[in-house]
Design a protein around this motif. Structure first.
Motif, mmCIF file in Angstrom:
data_model
loop_
_atom_site.group_PDB
_atom_site.id
_atom_site.type_symbol
_atom_site.label_atom_id
_atom_site.label_comp_id
_atom_site.label_asym_id
_atom_site.label_seq_id
_atom_site.Cartn_x
_atom_site.Cartn_y
_atom_site.Cartn_z
ATOM 1 N N LEU A 132 55.802 14.981 32.296
ATOM 2 C CA LEU A 132 56.966 14.142 32.016
ATOM 3 C C LEU A 132 58.149 14.585 32.866
ATOM 4 O O LEU A 132 58.264 15.746 33.241
ATOM 5 N N TYR A 133 59.019 13.654 33.186
ATOM 6 C CA TYR A 133 60.238 14.006 33.890
ATOM 7 C C TYR A 133 61.417 13.306 33.238
ATOM 8 O O TYR A 133 61.249 12.352 32.481
ATOM 9 N N VAL A 134 62.590 13.794 33.525
ATOM 10 C CA VAL A 134 63.828 13.323 32.907
ATOM 11 C C VAL A 134 64.773 12.842 33.982
ATOM 12 O O VAL A 134 64.873 13.450 35.051
ATOM 13 N N ALA A 159 62.160 11.516 18.657
ATOM 14 C CA ALA A 159 61.241 11.082 19.715
ATOM 15 C C ALA A 159 60.146 12.119 19.932
ATOM 16 O O ALA A 159 58.988 11.779 20.148
ATOM 17 N N GLY A 160 60.502 13.397 19.857
ATOM 18 C CA GLY A 160 59.494 14.459 19.978
ATOM 19 C C GLY A 160 58.500 14.407 18.843
ATOM 20 O O GLY A 160 57.290 14.562 19.036
ATOM 21 N N LEU A 181 59.016 5.555 22.090
ATOM 22 C CA LEU A 181 59.493 6.648 21.240
ATOM 23 C C LEU A 181 60.868 6.375 20.637
ATOM 24 O O LEU A 181 61.375 7.183 19.871
ATOM 25 N N ASN A 182 61.462 5.245 20.944
ATOM 26 C CA ASN A 182 62.716 4.852 20.300
ATOM 27 C C ASN A 182 62.399 4.098 19.027
ATOM 28 O O ASN A 182 61.427 3.346 18.967
ATOM 29 N N LEU A 235 66.626 18.525 25.211
ATOM 30 C CA LEU A 235 65.292 18.550 25.812
ATOM 31 C C LEU A 235 64.421 19.635 25.186
ATOM 32 O O LEU A 235 63.226 19.439 24.959
ATOM 33 N N ALA A 236 65.025 20.790 24.903
ATOM 34 C CA ALA A 236 64.280 21.875 24.243
ATOM 35 C C ALA A 236 63.799 21.422 22.865
ATOM 36 O O ALA A 236 62.660 21.710 22.470
ATOM 37 N N ALA A 237 64.639 20.689 22.138
ATOM 38 C CA ALA A 237 64.250 20.170 20.827
ATOM 39 C C ALA A 237 63.107 19.158 20.969
ATOM 40 O O ALA A 237 62.170 19.157 20.167
ATOM 41 N N PHE A 238 63.188 18.304 21.986
ATOM 42 C CA PHE A 238 62.110 17.335 22.215
ATOM 43 C C PHE A 238 60.788 18.061 22.466
ATOM 44 O O PHE A 238 59.770 17.750 21.840
ATOM 45 N N VAL A 239 60.793 19.030 23.382
ATOM 46 C CA VAL A 239 59.565 19.749 23.730
ATOM 47 C C VAL A 239 59.012 20.494 22.514
ATOM 48 O O VAL A 239 57.811 20.482 22.267
#
Length: 96
Positions: free
Chosen positions: A51-53, A33-34, A85-86, A16-20
């Motif tokens: 956004l939520y996970v 995706a990020g 995003l896929n 998630l940190a990588a996505f953000v």
């Protein structure tokens, strides 16, 4: 108001940190995706802080990979395309 991406990870916090990081920084790498979120300016429609996970715990990487394929298959069957995003479909090993 919907699913933007489906993925799997053995370390959700790191992923998630990588996505953000990639979603919020032009040219950042490490999460496709990020990167796509940033490149396509999704922030205009879907601000990062809105956004939520949700997640589904699995026992191992193989089970996570199979669950990802199952979820992508369900999304594809309903919408006739992958989440925005896929960029690939993870077929489960039993279906190949």
């Amino acid at each position: 108001n919907g699913i933007l991406t489906v993925g799997e990870s053995d370390n959700l916090k790191r992923r998630l940190a990588a996505f953000v990081r990639c979603a919020g920084s032009k040219g950042a790498t490490g999460h496709m995706a990020g990167w796509r979120f940033n490149f396509a300016s999704f922030e205009k429609m879907f601000p990062l802080d809105t956004l939520y996970v949700s997640w589904f715990p699995t026992v191992d990487k193989a089970a996570a990979y199979a669950k990802e394929g199952e979820m992508l298959g369900l999304y594809l069957a309903e919408h006739y395309e992958l989440p925005p995003l896929n960029y690939k479909f993870n077929w489960s090993p039993q279906e190949q």
